[in-house]
Design a protein around this motif. Sequence first.
Motif, short mmCIF file in Angstrom:
data_model
loop_
_atom_site.label_atom_id
_atom_site.label_comp_id
_atom_site.label_asym_id
_atom_site.label_seq_id
_atom_site.Cartn_x
_atom_site.Cartn_y
_atom_site.Cartn_z
N MET A 257 4.37 8.96 1.64
CA MET A 257 4.69 7.57 1.28
C MET A 257 5.95 7.47 0.44
O MET A 257 6.77 6.57 0.61
CB MET A 257 3.51 6.94 0.52
N TRP B 83 -0.39 12.48 1.61
CA TRP B 83 0.10 11.11 1.74
C TRP B 83 0.96 10.66 0.57
O TRP B 83 1.82 9.81 0.72
CB TRP B 83 -1.07 10.14 1.93
N ILE C 277 -5.24 9.48 -4.54
CA ILE C 277 -5.34 8.91 -3.20
C ILE C 277 -6.67 9.30 -2.57
O ILE C 277 -7.34 8.48 -1.93
CB ILE C 277 -4.18 9.36 -2.30
N SER D 167 -11.49 3.54 2.06
CA SER D 167 -11.64 3.11 0.67
C SER D 167 -12.26 1.72 0.59
O SER D 167 -13.12 1.46 -0.25
CB SER D 167 -10.27 3.09 -0.03
N ILE E 186 0.84 -1.21 0.00
CA ILE E 186 0.00 0.00 0.00
C ILE E 186 0.87 1.25 0.00
O ILE E 186 0.62 2.21 -0.74
CB ILE E 186 -0.92 -0.02 1.25
N ALA E 187 1.93 1.23 0.82
CA ALA E 187 2.82 2.39 0.88
C ALA E 187 3.47 2.63 -0.48
O ALA E 187 3.52 3.76 -0.97
CB ALA E 187 3.88 2.18 1.95
N SER F 250 -7.33 6.28 5.57
CA SER F 250 -7.70 6.32 4.15
C SER F 250 -7.98 4.95 3.56
O SER F 250 -8.97 4.76 2.85
CB SER F 250 -6.57 6.98 3.35
N VAL F 251 -7.08 3.98 3.83
CA VAL F 251 -7.24 2.67 3.20
C VAL F 251 -8.51 1.99 3.69
O VAL F 251 -9.29 1.44 2.90
CB VAL F 251 -6.00 1.79 3.49
N PHE G 190 -2.28 5.52 8.05
CA PHE G 190 -2.85 5.58 6.70
C PHE G 190 -3.78 4.39 6.45
O PHE G 190 -4.87 4.52 5.89
CB PHE G 190 -1.71 5.60 5.68
N ASN H 32 0.83 3.84 -3.18
CA ASN H 32 0.37 5.21 -2.99
C ASN H 32 1.47 6.24 -3.19
O ASN H 32 1.18 7.40 -3.43
CB ASN H 32 -0.29 5.37 -1.63
N SER I 147 -9.36 7.02 -4.09
CA SER I 147 -9.29 5.69 -3.49
C SER I 147 -7.86 5.38 -3.09
O SER I 147 -6.94 5.58 -3.88
CB SER I 147 -9.78 4.62 -4.48
N ALA I 148 -7.69 4.88 -1.87
CA ALA I 148 -6.33 4.57 -1.40
C ALA I 148 -5.92 3.16 -1.78
O ALA I 148 -4.79 2.76 -1.52
CB ALA I 148 -6.26 4.75 0.11
N ILE I 149 -6.85 2.39 -2.39
CA ILE I 149 -6.49 1.01 -2.72
C ILE I 149 -6.42 0.76 -4.22
O ILE I 149 -6.07 -0.33 -4.65
CB ILE I 149 -7.46 0.00 -2.06
#
Lengths: 277, 293
Positions: free
Chosen positions: A245, A241, A44, B134, A32-33, B130-131, B126, A36, A47-49
């Motif tokens: 990141m 972020w 971000i 989402s 994830i880090a 955020s994750v 995070f 992103n 959506s963060a994913i």
Amino acid sequence: MKSGRHRTRSRGLGITVVTLLIALIFFFPVLIAVINSFKTKGEILASAIALPAAPAWENYVAVVAATDFLQVFLNSCLVTGGGVLLNLAISSLAGYGLARWRRRWADLLTLLFLSAMFVPFHTIMIALLTTARNMRLTGHLWGLILVYCGLQCPIPVFLIKGFSGSIPLELEEAAMVDGCGIVRMFFMIVLPLLKPILATTAVLNVLWIWNDYLLPYLILGKPLTIPLSQMYFYGQYNQQWHLIMAGFVVSTIPVVLFFLLMQKYIVNGIAAGAVKG
Amino acid sequence: MQKWRRKQNAVYLAFIIPALLFFCTFFLYPFIKSLWLSLTDAYGYNPRQHFIGLKNYAEVLKNPGFLNSLKVTLLYTAFVTVVANLIALGLSFLLDGNVRFKKIFRAVFFLPNLMSLIIVSFIWVFLYGSVYRSFVDWLRIPEDFWISWLGNRKMALISMGITAVWQCAGYYMLIYIAGLQNIGRELVEAAQMDGAGTWAVIRYIKFPGLIPVIGMNSVLLITAGFKTFDIPMAMTSGGPAGATTTIALQIYNTGFRSNRTGYATAQAVILFLMISCLTGLLYRFQGRGEEKG
């Protein structure tokens, strides 16, 4: 026989799949880090994913410039390298001296070094900072190196003392009969024999100092090393972020490379704990 | 000959002196000074202090802030010690079996341990923020079922514990793997020859063989848990409302935020006493267990 081998192989496959699934869960935060760090701020927020449309390399450029990364990285290298090497120098001398000095004092001093392992850093934190301030060590990288050198002593001294005790005395005596002084004998004969234990303690101390936050924060007071710089950057670029990141990835790469190079020593050093227990 | 011996002893002493000097300056002297400071009304870096006896200690033991941090630290340490031990044990059994790509898996599980705790903490902030949002959006989970990972008093400590377990499990896994390798191959093979399955081997040979290592890892985890500072400092600053303020963070806040250095040092000495009693007891307990076994 054939079917037996086939069975172990297929069982190996099952356990490998299970391990792979767990490894993926473990790896998820890192993934994830990394993902992103390649996204834009808008991506971000959306959506963060999700994956980025295109890798945003500019995040890395921005972070390296904003944190003065090269300078901070060199500072971290200097503190870590300096602290570890200076400590190894004095610890190997002391460990060897304690092993060979046949006086009751030697046992007492060993006990003194050893008892330090029971004292948490936070117990001496305030008094240590006062001492460092009085000695005008605060705010300087070399001051931090000296403090680390003192704080690291106990474990290396103890380990090196144990290891030196197992070096056959005849070896040293033979060298001295041939007219070699103690000091020269130490550097020519003892030090090379100590190499494995020195390497192990060195790599573990490198990981400790490289990632340490509180002591550098107290002594330096400025974001001069990588963990301090990341903390400072996080405060400054609140909620950005994508940059944060990218900073994390850049700061973690050196230590991962170090691990890949020194894996054997790191694993052995940690595993030594199991044998001791 | 005797003169030569004396000269030799002088050289050995000279070898010890540099380390001793560093040790005394940066450890022994601050330690003794801490004991003294804890008995004074020291404030900030003001060099003038007055001896006030055990007043600081009396105040610490009555102070709700400190007692709260003690409770937080105990809960957190218990959680991390149990969960990290279980996960590390599980991983070591997996990697001790006939898994392929052992070295790669070992590196993946160890990777979080290489990262600075500051970075680990922020990555998890995070993840929990955020994750998680989402994911919730993506799965269309109704708002009533959302979890406030770091905002809720009870949840925040567990969230922190999960972060700590993720970071340290790989380290203890390595110790367990080494412990498993110490158990003789012959013993395992003999049991397999007698028809013992994978579970039986784990249950009756590997697990009992690991008991001393479990003891040692628990000592390491408990002492590390008592000293936890970076994760609560970076993730929650001890909040919400002190729910994640560990003893170490409490000492830091008292000493450097409120500047009550004498009072903070008394808390720090209490932390030292607790850790040394605990490790002493655990080692003793462990030693007795081994004698019995």
